[in-house]
Design a protein around this motif. Structure first.
Motif, short mmCIF file in Angstrom:
data_model
loop_
_atom_site.label_atom_id
_atom_site.label_comp_id
_atom_site.label_asym_id
_atom_site.label_seq_id
_atom_site.Cartn_x
_atom_site.Cartn_y
_atom_site.Cartn_z
N VAL A 3 -29.53 1.46 17.26
CA VAL A 3 -29.96 0.28 16.25
C VAL A 3 -28.79 -0.16 15.66
O VAL A 3 -28.62 -1.60 15.37
CB VAL A 3 -30.92 0.73 15.01
CG1 VAL A 3 -31.05 -0.33 14.09
CG2 VAL A 3 -32.21 1.37 15.98
N ALA A 4 -27.86 0.58 15.27
CA ALA A 4 -26.49 0.15 14.73
C ALA A 4 -25.69 -0.68 15.67
O ALA A 4 -25.05 -1.62 15.17
CB ALA A 4 -25.81 1.26 14.00
N ILE A 5 -25.50 -0.27 16.75
CA ILE A 5 -24.65 -0.84 17.82
C ILE A 5 -25.52 -2.05 18.05
O ILE A 5 -24.95 -3.17 18.23
CB ILE A 5 -24.57 -0.03 18.99
CG1 ILE A 5 -23.95 1.30 18.75
CG2 ILE A 5 -24.15 -0.74 20.17
CD1 ILE A 5 -23.84 2.31 19.78
N GLY A 6 -26.79 -2.43 18.05
CA GLY A 6 -27.37 -3.48 18.34
C GLY A 6 -27.28 -4.47 17.27
O GLY A 6 -27.01 -5.61 17.51
N LEU A 7 -27.34 -4.23 16.09
CA LEU A 7 -26.86 -4.78 14.92
C LEU A 7 -25.56 -5.31 14.94
O LEU A 7 -25.39 -6.52 14.88
CB LEU A 7 -27.20 -4.04 13.61
CG LEU A 7 -26.86 -4.80 12.12
CD1 LEU A 7 -27.75 -6.08 12.20
CD2 LEU A 7 -26.97 -4.05 10.99
N ILE A 8 -24.67 -4.65 15.22
CA ILE A 8 -23.23 -4.90 15.23
C ILE A 8 -23.05 -6.17 16.36
O ILE A 8 -22.61 -7.14 16.17
CB ILE A 8 -22.31 -3.67 15.63
CG1 ILE A 8 -22.48 -3.01 14.35
CG2 ILE A 8 -20.97 -4.19 15.89
CD1 ILE A 8 -21.55 -1.63 14.46
#
Length: 68
Positions: A3-8
Motif C-alpha cells: 500500500v505504501a509503495i502504491g501510494l508513493i
C-alpha cells in the motif's frame, strides 16, 4: 508495504503531471487561463500522522495548496 509503495508511486506520478501542467502555464504554452478555485473536501481523517502525510503530499505537489 504494498500500500505504501502504491501510494508513493501515485504521488510521484501526480507530482510529475502537475509539474508539467504548471510549467506549461508559466511558460505560456497553455492557451487557456487556468481554473483557479478552492475545493472543499470534508475529511474524516483525524489521525495526526495521516493528516501530516496528506499535508506533505498536497504541499509537495505544484499548483496545490493546503488551507484550513
Amino acid at each position: 508495504l504494498y500500500v505504501a509503495i502504491g501510494l508513493i508511486w501515485h504521488v510521484f506520478i501526480d507530482i510529475v503531471r502537475s509539474n508539467l501542467a504548471v510549467g506549461r502555464i508559466v511558460l505560456g504554452a497553455a492557451r487557456y487561463r487556468p481554473n483557479l478555485e478552492f475545493v472543499r473536501i470534508p475529511l474524516e481523517l483525524r489521525d495526526p500522522h495521516g493528516l501530516a502525510m496528506l499535508t506533505i503530499i498536497i504541499t509537495g505537489t505544484p499548483g496545490t495548496v493546503w488551507s484550513g
